[in-house]
Design a protein around this motif. Sequence first.
Motif, PDB file in Angstrom:
ATOM      1  N   VAL A  64       0.823  -1.218   0.000  1.00 30.90           N
ATOM      2  CA  VAL A  64       0.000   0.000   0.000  1.00 30.90           C
ATOM      3  C   VAL A  64       0.857   1.270   0.000  1.00 30.90           C
ATOM      4  O   VAL A  64       0.642   2.159  -0.840  1.00 30.90           O
ATOM      5  N   PRO A  65       1.835   1.412   0.903  1.00 32.01           N
ATOM      6  CA  PRO A  65       2.702   2.599   0.819  1.00 32.01           C
ATOM      7  C   PRO A  65       3.381   2.727  -0.544  1.00 32.01           C
ATOM      8  O   PRO A  65       3.516   3.839  -1.076  1.00 32.01           O
ATOM      9  N   TRP A  66       3.803   1.599  -1.107  1.00 29.81           N
ATOM     10  CA  TRP A  66       4.456   1.640  -2.418  1.00 29.81           C
ATOM     11  C   TRP A  66       3.506   2.158  -3.491  1.00 29.81           C
ATOM     12  O   TRP A  66       3.899   2.937  -4.361  1.00 29.81           O
ATOM     13  N   ALA A  67       2.258   1.756  -3.437  1.00 29.64           N
ATOM     14  CA  ALA A  67       1.278   2.201  -4.426  1.00 29.64           C
ATOM     15  C   ALA A  67       1.132   3.723  -4.424  1.00 29.64           C
ATOM     16  O   ALA A  67       1.043   4.348  -5.488  1.00 29.64           O
ATOM     17  N   TYR A  68       1.129   4.319  -3.233  1.00 29.20           N
ATOM     18  CA  TYR A  68       1.003   5.785  -3.160  1.00 29.20           C
ATOM     19  C   TYR A  68       2.290   6.485  -3.593  1.00 29.20           C
ATOM     20  O   TYR A  68       2.235   7.584  -4.164  1.00 29.20           O
ATOM     21  N   ARG A  69       3.441   5.857  -3.360  1.00 26.76           N
ATOM     22  CA  ARG A  69       4.698   6.417  -3.863  1.00 26.76           C
ATOM     23  C   ARG A  69       4.690   6.432  -5.391  1.00 26.76           C
ATOM     24  O   ARG A  69       5.067   7.428  -6.024  1.00 26.76           O
ATOM     25  N   VAL A  70       4.257   5.339  -5.986  1.00 27.63           N
ATOM     26  CA  VAL A  70       4.197   5.260  -7.448  1.00 27.63           C
ATOM     27  C   VAL A  70       3.252   6.322  -7.998  1.00 27.63           C
ATOM     28  O   VAL A  70       3.576   7.029  -8.966  1.00 27.63           O
ATOM     29  N   PHE A  71       2.086   6.459  -7.383  1.00 22.84           N
ATOM     30  CA  PHE A  71       1.117   7.449  -7.853  1.00 22.84           C
ATOM     31  C   PHE A  71       1.692   8.864  -7.730  1.00 22.84           C
ATOM     32  O   PHE A  71       1.500   9.695  -8.639  1.00 22.84           O
ATOM     33  N   SER A  72       2.364   9.150  -6.629  1.00 17.29           N
ATOM     34  CA  SER A  72       2.956  10.482  -6.445  1.00 17.29           C
ATOM     35  C   SER A  72       3.890  10.817  -7.604  1.00 17.29           C
ATOM     36  O   SER A  72       3.839  11.920  -8.168  1.00 17.29           O
ATOM     37  N   ARG A  73       4.728   9.866  -7.966  1.00 17.86           N
ATOM     38  CA  ARG A  73       5.646  10.117  -9.085  1.00 17.86           C
ATOM     39  C   ARG A  73       4.891  10.306 -10.397  1.00 17.86           C
ATOM     40  O   ARG A  73       5.275  11.129 -11.232  1.00 17.86           O
ATOM     41  N   GLN A  74       3.808   9.578 -10.573  1.00 18.17           N
ATOM     42  CA  GLN A  74       3.030   9.701 -11.808  1.00 18.17           C
ATOM     43  C   GLN A  74       2.411  11.080 -11.965  1.00 18.17           C
ATOM     44  O   GLN A  74       2.169  11.533 -13.082  1.00 18.17           O
ATOM     45  N   VAL A  75       2.140  11.745 -10.849  1.00 19.09           N
ATOM     46  CA  VAL A  75       1.530  13.080 -10.920  1.00 19.09           C
ATOM     47  C   VAL A  75       2.563  14.184 -10.685  1.00 19.09           C
ATOM     48  O   VAL A  75       2.222  15.329 -10.425  1.00 19.09           O
ATOM     49  N   GLY A  76       3.851  13.816 -10.764  1.00 20.35           N
ATOM     50  CA  GLY A  76       4.900  14.822 -10.715  1.00 20.35           C
ATOM     51  C   GLY A  76       5.358  15.229  -9.333  1.00 20.35           C
ATOM     52  O   GLY A  76       5.978  16.285  -9.169  1.00 20.35           O
ATOM     53  N   VAL A  77       5.082  14.399  -8.327  1.00 22.46           N
ATOM     54  CA  VAL A  77       5.501  14.697  -6.956  1.00 22.46           C
ATOM     55  C   VAL A  77       6.587  13.708  -6.556  1.00 22.46           C
ATOM     56  O   VAL A  77       6.435  12.495  -6.739  1.00 22.46           O
ATOM     57  N   ASP A  78       7.687  14.223  -6.002  1.00 21.60           N
ATOM     58  CA  ASP A  78       8.772  13.364  -5.542  1.00 21.60           C
ATOM     59  C   ASP A  78       8.472  12.905  -4.115  1.00 21.60           C
ATOM     60  O   ASP A  78       8.537  13.702  -3.182  1.00 21.60           O
ATOM     61  N   PRO A  79       8.136  11.620  -3.909  1.00 19.20           N
ATOM     62  CA  PRO A  79       7.763  11.165  -2.565  1.00 19.20           C
ATOM     63  C   PRO A  79       8.925  11.132  -1.587  1.00 19.20           C
ATOM     64  O   PRO A  79       8.718  10.963  -0.387  1.00 19.20           O
ATOM     65  N   ASP A  80      10.152  11.296  -2.081  1.00 20.89           N
ATOM     66  CA  ASP A  80      11.299  11.347  -1.175  1.00 20.89           C
ATOM     67  C   ASP A  80      11.442  12.719  -0.525  1.00 20.89           C
ATOM     68  O   ASP A  80      12.035  12.838   0.549  1.00 20.89           O
ATOM     69  N   SER A  81      10.902  13.751  -1.166  1.00 25.65           N
ATOM     70  CA  SER A  81      10.957  15.091  -0.580  1.00 25.65           C
ATOM     71  C   SER A  81       9.586  15.549  -0.087  1.00 25.65           C
ATOM     72  O   SER A  81       9.481  16.228   0.936  1.00 25.65           O
ATOM     73  N   ASP A  82       8.543  15.185  -0.819  1.00 32.08           N
ATOM     74  CA  ASP A  82       7.170  15.494  -0.412  1.00 32.08           C
ATOM     75  C   ASP A  82       6.502  14.164  -0.066  1.00 32.08           C
ATOM     76  O   ASP A  82       5.875  13.537  -0.900  1.00 32.08           O
ATOM     77  N   ARG A  83       6.659  13.731   1.171  1.00 30.63           N
ATOM     78  CA  ARG A  83       6.321  12.360   1.559  1.00 30.63           C
ATOM     79  C   ARG A  83       4.826  12.074   1.465  1.00 30.63           C
ATOM     80  O   ARG A  83       3.994  12.957   1.673  1.00 30.63           O
ATOM     81  N   THR A  84       4.508  10.818   1.185  1.00 32.52           N
ATOM     82  CA  THR A  84       3.127  10.371   1.237  1.00 32.52           C
ATOM     83  C   THR A  84       2.661  10.435   2.694  1.00 32.52           C
ATOM     84  O   THR A  84       3.488  10.436   3.621  1.00 32.52           O
ATOM     85  N   PRO A  85       1.348  10.496   2.940  1.00 34.53           N
ATOM     86  CA  PRO A  85       0.861  10.655   4.318  1.00 34.53           C
ATOM     87  C   PRO A  85       1.379   9.619   5.307  1.00 34.53           C
ATOM     88  O   PRO A  85       1.782   9.955   6.424  1.00 34.53           O
ATOM     89  N   VAL A  86       1.399   8.342   4.929  1.00 37.70           N
ATOM     90  CA  VAL A  86       1.827   7.322   5.892  1.00 37.70           C
ATOM     91  C   VAL A  86       3.322   7.417   6.167  1.00 37.70           C
ATOM     92  O   VAL A  86       3.772   7.196   7.300  1.00 37.70           O
TER      93      VAL A  86
END
Length: 213
Positions: A64-86
């Motif tokens: 589940v966390p991985w799925a939101y990381r993938v989606f973040s990148r797809q919409v142009g957000v870097d999850p390493d700097s702008d973290r997913t909620p979890v």
Amino acid sequence: MIELALAEGWVEPDLAEEFPELKLNYAPIAARPRASPPELRERLRGLADRYTGPKVVHMRQDAVPWAYRVFSRQVGVDPDSDRTPVEALAVERLRYGGLPSRNLVDDALTVALAETGVPVFVLDADRLEGEPGLRQARSGEWLSERRALAARQLVVADERKPVALIMGEISDRAGVTDDTRRMLMCAVRVKGVPQIVGEEALWLLAEILSEAE
């Protein structure tokens, strides 16, 4: 026994075509904000004990966390700097040595997020106009008086206005206040997150909010 009227929000056609598995699940509940009861504060302490350093490091590899990381990148957000909620929650736990109790609503959201990994949020049902859904922000739209939206930014909206970022900030025109008596619990799902997991997050949220009534 809790009874929830679970529903699925609309998705703007262009957005649905690009992300066919992007969904908004929601359910109304009669509840009001207040201080967290002792048992909820104790539950937070128990959750914090489970968020050890090794678990946080490997969390992003979970489905589940991985799925939101993938989606973040797809919409142009870097999850390493702008973290997913979890992931943001996990970092907060390491930084402060625990999950501090704030109030009933925030603590319930923390529990649901920590237990499922699904971003959840709560709106004031009586401040919404029509059914909620997902769409891209339009040029010139604002989330609040001090928060302009970029064109095509993904938002949760009612039939007239944006009410939240898709995995973040809530509009001050739709958020819960001391006067709230009816809430709308919402969960955003992306590709790789089963419907049952999104619904579980809402059930957890409802359980905590209703027990405090």
